[in-house]
Design an enzyme around this catalytic site. Structure first.
Site, PDB file in Angstrom:
ATOM      1  N   MET A   1      -3.808  -0.320 -10.931  1.00 31.37           N
ATOM      2  CA  MET A   1      -4.889   0.633 -10.665  1.00 31.37           C
ATOM      3  C   MET A   1      -5.816   0.660 -11.874  1.00 31.37           C
ATOM      4  O   MET A   1      -5.360   0.845 -13.007  1.00 31.37           O
ATOM      5  CB  MET A   1      -4.316   2.012 -10.391  1.00 31.37           C
ATOM      6  N   GLN A  53      -2.220  -8.732 -11.639  1.00 34.04           N
ATOM      7  CA  GLN A  53      -3.063  -8.673 -10.452  1.00 34.04           C
ATOM      8  C   GLN A  53      -4.428  -9.283 -10.771  1.00 34.04           C
ATOM      9  O   GLN A  53      -5.100  -8.870 -11.713  1.00 34.04           O
ATOM     10  CB  GLN A  53      -3.236  -7.242  -9.966  1.00 34.04           C
ATOM     11  N   CYS A  83      -9.065  -3.976  -2.683  1.00 36.15           N
ATOM     12  CA  CYS A  83     -10.030  -3.069  -3.315  1.00 36.15           C
ATOM     13  C   CYS A  83     -11.365  -3.101  -2.577  1.00 36.15           C
ATOM     14  O   CYS A  83     -11.944  -4.179  -2.377  1.00 36.15           O
ATOM     15  CB  CYS A  83     -10.237  -3.457  -4.772  1.00 36.15           C
ATOM     16  N   LYS A 122      -1.951  -8.610  -2.092  1.00 34.43           N
ATOM     17  CA  LYS A 122      -2.050  -7.186  -1.761  1.00 34.43           C
ATOM     18  C   LYS A 122      -3.266  -7.002  -0.862  1.00 34.43           C
ATOM     19  O   LYS A 122      -4.375  -7.390  -1.234  1.00 34.43           O
ATOM     20  CB  LYS A 122      -2.194  -6.332  -3.025  1.00 34.43           C
ATOM     21  N   HIS A 154      -1.427  -2.161   2.144  1.00 40.83           N
ATOM     22  CA  HIS A 154      -1.908  -0.782   2.138  1.00 40.83           C
ATOM     23  C   HIS A 154      -2.149  -0.384   3.591  1.00 40.83           C
ATOM     24  O   HIS A 154      -2.979  -0.993   4.270  1.00 40.83           O
ATOM     25  CB  HIS A 154      -3.194  -0.671   1.326  1.00 40.83           C
ATOM     26  N   ASN A 194       2.426   0.165   1.202  1.00 42.93           N
ATOM     27  CA  ASN A 194       1.684   0.893   0.176  1.00 42.93           C
ATOM     28  C   ASN A 194       0.776   1.912   0.870  1.00 42.93           C
ATOM     29  O   ASN A 194       0.402   1.744   2.025  1.00 42.93           O
ATOM     30  CB  ASN A 194       0.835  -0.099  -0.638  1.00 42.93           C
ATOM     31  N   GLY A 196      -0.144   6.322   0.254  1.00 45.52           N
ATOM     32  CA  GLY A 196       0.282   7.669   0.611  1.00 45.52           C
ATOM     33  C   GLY A 196       1.718   8.016   0.293  1.00 45.52           C
ATOM     34  O   GLY A 196       2.164   9.130   0.596  1.00 45.52           O
ATOM     35  N   GLY A 216       1.715   4.539  -6.130  1.00 42.19           N
ATOM     36  CA  GLY A 216       0.604   4.384  -7.060  1.00 42.19           C
ATOM     37  C   GLY A 216       0.250   5.655  -7.794  1.00 42.19           C
ATOM     38  O   GLY A 216       0.934   6.081  -8.722  1.00 42.19           O
TER      39      GLY A 216
END
Length: 330
Positions: A1, A53, A83, A122, A154, A194, A196, A216
């Site tokens: 992140m 990453q 992202c 990811k 995600h 991933n 929540g 995260g």
């Protein structure tokens, strides 16, 4: 992140959990190939296992970046296809690459040709109106054919226009069922969920249905939630860490980093979530953010602030600060 998982935060996280896989902030392949890769990729050996990453879309450049990452000792190279920020889109990487599965596959092939370190992806469950389960499967299958065996998914789609990165983490609804279905339909792939997940209880429930669970921002709100991860998730028998020992060990790390010219305020930033829920946490965080900026401040600030927070408070999980020399001896 971004702005969270720098090397200092990862060192602190490793003091809390020895076995959780840690990820770097996203680093662009171009920055590694054309910039100061040694500075960008520096990490402490204590951080293992740790994944690098990468952001990028040019196969040759991504391959070169993967080679550099492997040479630096990273345990995994992860491609960010999740992202949604406009800045990332302008570089033609991140979530917008879900619309280009062949490009992602080409990157995976080129990277695997350069290193034996696992290459993972990811991603999101979809973008914009390209959000059907069939579209997700086509993306995953195309990239898997190139040799990627692990997908961190995600469980929200991303809107590339109209929503900020923060909104994209909160507004599109979570669809865990789609990720569970992907695992059922693609059992040979490693599927990590991933989005929540805010507790080890939630992660444990997901691990009955998928191969891994990523937590995260919840960790940075309450860093101590990882204190039970080694025992509950990884079935280790090591004793649960004590916050006092974590503070003392991190203070020693800060002393080393200060000697290398790192600013104390940069080092204390990851500590904010370590005292979540404790009486006096607000004062501790104030000292870490404000007092750490004073010219004479050093690593003793951490120990003093912890003493102040725990004065008169008896809590087994907090633990006293170890005596001089005891930390190294233990």
């Amino acid at each position: 992140m971004m702005d969270y998982t720098d090397r200092h935060a990862r060192f602190l996280l490793r003091l809390v959990s020895r076995h959780t896989l840690l990820y770097t902030e996203m680093v662009t392949a171009a920055a590694l190939v054309h910039g100061d890769a040694g500075r960008l990729l520096a990490f402490d050996v204590a951080e293992h296992p740790v994944a690098l990453q990468l952001g990028g879309a040019d196969p040759a450049q991504m391959a070169a970046a993967a080679r550099i990452g492997a040479q630096q000792g990273y345990d995994e190279i992860n491609i960010n296809v999740g992202c949604p920020s406009e800045r990332v889109q302008s570089g033609r990487f991140g979530a917008c690459l879900m619309a280009e599965p062949a490009t992602v596959a080409d990157c995976v092939r080129a990277m695997r040709a350069e290193t034996d370190v696992p290459i993972t992806v990811k991603t999101r469950i979809g973008i914009d109106l390209q959000d059907s389960y069939e579209t997700l499967c086509r993306f995953v299958d195309t990239v898997a054919e190139a040799g990627c065996r692990t997908f961190i998914v995600h469980a929200r789609k991303a809107w590339l226009q109209g929503l900020s990165p923060k909104d994209n983490r909160e507004i599109p609804p979570l669809d865990y069922a789609r990720v569970h279905r992907l695992k059922r339909d693609r059992p040979a792939l490693e599927i990590v969920i991933n989005g929540g997940i805010r507790s080890l209880d939630e992660a444990g429930r997901e691990l009955r249905l998928v191969d891994g669970a990523m937590i995260g921002r919840a960790v940075f709100d309450d860093l101590w939630l990882l204190a039970d991860a080694d025992r509950r998730i990884f079935d280790q028998r090591e004793p649960r860490p004590e916050r006092g020992r974590v503070i003392a060990a991190y203070a020693e790390y800060c002393e080393r980093e200060l000697a290398r010219g790192v600013r104390l305020a940069q080092l204390t930033r990851p500590l904010m979530g370590l005292v979540h829920g404790l009486p006096g946490a607000r004062q501790f965080r104030r000292r870490m953010s404000e007092d750490a900026r004073r010219p004479a401040a050093d690593s003793s600030l951490l120990l003093k602030a912890w003493h102040e927070l725990t004065a008169g408070v008896s809590a087994p999980e907090n633990g006293a600060l170890p005596a001089a020399g005891e930390l190294a001896a233990g």
